[in-house]
Design an enzyme around this catalytic site. Structure first.
Site, PDB file in Angstrom:
ATOM      1  N   TRP A 162      37.614  43.145  39.773  1.00 41.02           N
ATOM      2  CA  TRP A 162      38.081  43.973  40.880  1.00 41.02           C
ATOM      3  C   TRP A 162      37.033  45.016  41.231  1.00 41.02           C
ATOM      4  O   TRP A 162      36.940  46.054  40.577  1.00 41.02           O
ATOM      5  CB  TRP A 162      39.405  44.653  40.506  1.00 41.02           C
ATOM      6  CG  TRP A 162      40.503  43.673  40.251  1.00 41.02           C
ATOM      7  CD1 TRP A 162      41.281  43.075  41.191  1.00 41.02           C
ATOM      8  CD2 TRP A 162      40.951  43.181  38.983  1.00 41.02           C
ATOM      9  NE1 TRP A 162      42.187  42.228  40.588  1.00 41.02           N
ATOM     10  CE2 TRP A 162      42.014  42.270  39.238  1.00 41.02           C
ATOM     11  CE3 TRP A 162      40.567  43.400  37.660  1.00 41.02           C
ATOM     12  CZ2 TRP A 162      42.683  41.591  38.221  1.00 41.02           C
ATOM     13  CZ3 TRP A 162      41.232  42.733  36.652  1.00 41.02           C
ATOM     14  CH2 TRP A 162      42.274  41.834  36.929  1.00 41.02           C
ATOM     15  N   HIS A 183      44.787  46.098  43.450  1.00 41.87           N
ATOM     16  CA  HIS A 183      45.880  45.125  43.481  1.00 41.87           C
ATOM     17  C   HIS A 183      47.201  45.898  43.387  1.00 41.87           C
ATOM     18  O   HIS A 183      47.200  47.121  43.178  1.00 41.87           O
ATOM     19  CB  HIS A 183      45.750  44.090  42.347  1.00 41.87           C
ATOM     20  CG  HIS A 183      45.519  44.677  40.975  1.00 41.87           C
ATOM     21  ND1 HIS A 183      45.350  43.907  39.857  1.00 41.87           N
ATOM     22  CD2 HIS A 183      45.448  45.966  40.543  1.00 41.87           C
ATOM     23  CE1 HIS A 183      45.158  44.686  38.805  1.00 41.87           C
ATOM     24  NE2 HIS A 183      45.224  45.928  39.190  1.00 41.87           N
ATOM     25  N   ARG A 209      39.261  46.399  48.145  1.00 40.99           N
ATOM     26  CA  ARG A 209      38.186  46.030  47.229  1.00 40.99           C
ATOM     27  C   ARG A 209      36.844  46.220  47.888  1.00 40.99           C
ATOM     28  O   ARG A 209      36.693  46.004  49.095  1.00 40.99           O
ATOM     29  CB  ARG A 209      38.340  44.577  46.781  1.00 40.99           C
ATOM     30  CG  ARG A 209      39.515  44.438  45.854  1.00 40.99           C
ATOM     31  CD  ARG A 209      39.619  43.088  45.224  1.00 40.99           C
ATOM     32  NE  ARG A 209      40.962  42.959  44.665  1.00 40.99           N
ATOM     33  CZ  ARG A 209      41.481  41.833  44.217  1.00 40.99           C
ATOM     34  NH1 ARG A 209      40.761  40.730  44.244  1.00 40.99           N
ATOM     35  NH2 ARG A 209      42.700  41.801  43.725  1.00 40.99           N
ATOM     36  N   GLN A 223      49.009  42.666  49.370  1.00 37.42           N
ATOM     37  CA  GLN A 223      49.453  41.848  48.248  1.00 37.42           C
ATOM     38  C   GLN A 223      50.967  42.043  48.128  1.00 37.42           C
ATOM     39  O   GLN A 223      51.513  43.049  48.571  1.00 37.42           O
ATOM     40  CB  GLN A 223      48.803  42.301  46.928  1.00 37.42           C
ATOM     41  CG  GLN A 223      47.486  41.613  46.637  1.00 37.42           C
ATOM     42  CD  GLN A 223      47.041  41.751  45.194  1.00 37.42           C
ATOM     43  OE1 GLN A 223      47.605  42.525  44.420  1.00 37.42           O
ATOM     44  NE2 GLN A 223      46.020  40.997  44.832  1.00 37.42           N
ATOM     45  N   VAL A 266      48.458  39.244  31.632  1.00 37.00           N
ATOM     46  CA  VAL A 266      49.428  38.157  31.427  1.00 37.00           C
ATOM     47  C   VAL A 266      48.911  37.199  30.353  1.00 37.00           C
ATOM     48  O   VAL A 266      47.714  37.079  30.154  1.00 37.00           O
ATOM     49  CB  VAL A 266      49.719  37.366  32.731  1.00 37.00           C
ATOM     50  CG1 VAL A 266      50.515  38.201  33.709  1.00 37.00           C
ATOM     51  CG2 VAL A 266      48.436  36.854  33.352  1.00 37.00           C
ATOM     52  N   ALA A 321      55.134  37.846  35.859  1.00 34.92           N
ATOM     53  CA  ALA A 321      54.618  38.650  36.976  1.00 34.92           C
ATOM     54  C   ALA A 321      53.783  37.738  37.855  1.00 34.92           C
ATOM     55  O   ALA A 321      53.264  36.716  37.398  1.00 34.92           O
ATOM     56  CB  ALA A 321      53.765  39.799  36.459  1.00 34.92           C
TER      57      ALA A 321
END
Ligand code: PHE
Length: 353
Positions: A162, A183, A209, A223, A266, A321
């Site tokens: 990112w 994000h 970004r 997003q 995650v 998620a």
């Protein structure tokens, strides 16, 4: 020579002529008679013109006086005529039907929602129907939420995923570094900090970004984050929920595909792609012609460290998620070939939605 030139003009006769002309003018019924009047007094053979023409024949000592008076009369009559013609035109208009049904109607200019707004709402609606609620969060975010709480500590190589636009760096006064969120995932931590499980939310919002733009990348974009945490949530719930979302938004004919992917917050992580859009009229793919699949989101099971960080017990709760790009979804749904259209404000584009 005009017949009137034979009279010997005097101030009195000019003034009488003017008075008579003005009286007649006031009594005129319509625009045509006004033209008749003009010819009669101001035309080439009219009274006033004749008067002016006769001046050179006068005795020299009278010329100046009569000339001035005649010119004055001419001006007066011209102005009065212009006024009267206007009056008559207005009266004629008023006399007509007040409602002219042959006039074109006034167009009703209806505003409409920006395509991004439409798509964001449509996606949120799909999740609302599955029991999610919608919340929003700050666009200027602390490093703490954008990275730290998501298992991305300072110096972690995944920060390179990112490219960030920093607002404030850390400094000696202990100021917290801040950035434009890269994000919507920081809202995962914020939501879980604020409430006990179960959690079921979607978070639409703007992200930024530090990146070059091209047909599928913008440096600012939307997003939609999703988070579901409770006892007993499994990867099957993730797949089922996202499958249902895709069916609702894209219809039954498009396919979806999951692949392994990596995101620090995650485990396991996946990305989800959707089969490319084929324009039914041309049989061709308007976007990314060579690709059968287009990636639309990252997803995965919430990392135990993220759950621990917000005070949840990873032994009891699990969750999934996901984070998706609504503009890309709009491109795939409608066959839009360039993400930059969404930010150009070209009405020819916007009107199509
Ligand atoms: N935040 C990730 C991104 O911007 C997407 C993501 C969200 C991945 C949630 C997994 C889970 O790329």
């Amino acid at each position: 020579m005009s017949q009137h030139a034979t009279e010997t003009p005097s101030p009195a006769s000019i003034s009488a002529l003017t008075t008579r002309a003005l009286e007649e003018l006031t009594a005129l019924p319509d625009a045509e008679s006004a033209e008749q009047w003009r010819v009669n007094y101001l035309g080439r053979r009219g009274h006033i013109t004749g008067l002016l023409r006769s001046i050179p024949q006068l005795e020299p000592e009278r010329r100046r006086e009569v000339g001035t008076q005649a010119n004055l009369a001419k001006n007066t009559l011209e102005e009065a005529l212009a006024r009267r013609v206007r009056e008559l035109a207005e009266a004629e208009l008023a006399a007509r039907d007040a409602l002219d049904v042959t006039l074109p109607g006034r167009p009703v200019i209806a505003g409409r929602l920006h395509p991004t707004t439409q798509i964001v709402r449509e996606i949120c609606d799909a999740f609302i129907a599955m029991g999610f609620s919608v919340i929003e969060g700050p666009e200027v975010e602390l490093d703490h939420y954008n990275f730290e709480m998501l298992n991305i500590p300072a110096g972690h190589p995944a920060r390179d995923m990112w490219n960030s636009l920093w607002v404030d760096y850390a400094n000696e006064e202990g100021q917290q570094p801040m950035l434009l969120r890269t994000h919507t995932s920081p809202m995962q931590a914020r939501v879980m900090e604020a409430q006990e499980p179960p959690v079921r939310v979607v978070v639409p919002g703007k992200c930024y970004r530090y990146e070059a733009t091209d047909a599928t990348h913008e440096w600012h974009f939307y997003q939609i984050e999703g988070l579901a945490v409770a006892e007993g949530i499994t990867f099957a719930n993730l797949k089922g929920t996202l499958y249902e979302f895709a069916r609702r938004v894209f219809g039954p004919d498009r396919q979806i595909r999951f692949r392994c992917d990596y995101f620090p917050f995650v485990e396991p992580g996946v990305d989800m792609s959707i089969s490319n859009f084929v324009d039914p009229s041309t049989g061709k793919r308007p976007i990314n012609r060579d690709e059968d699949w287009i990636e639309i989101m990252g997803a995965g099971m919430v990392h135990p460290r993220v759950l621990e960080g917000v005070g949840y017990d990873p032994q009891r709760c699990t969750g999934f998620a996901f984070g998706m790009g609504p503009e890309r979804i709009g491109m795939l749904k409608y066959g839009i070939d360039d993400i930059r259209h969404f930010y150009r404000n070209d009405v020819r584009f916007l009107r199509q939605f």
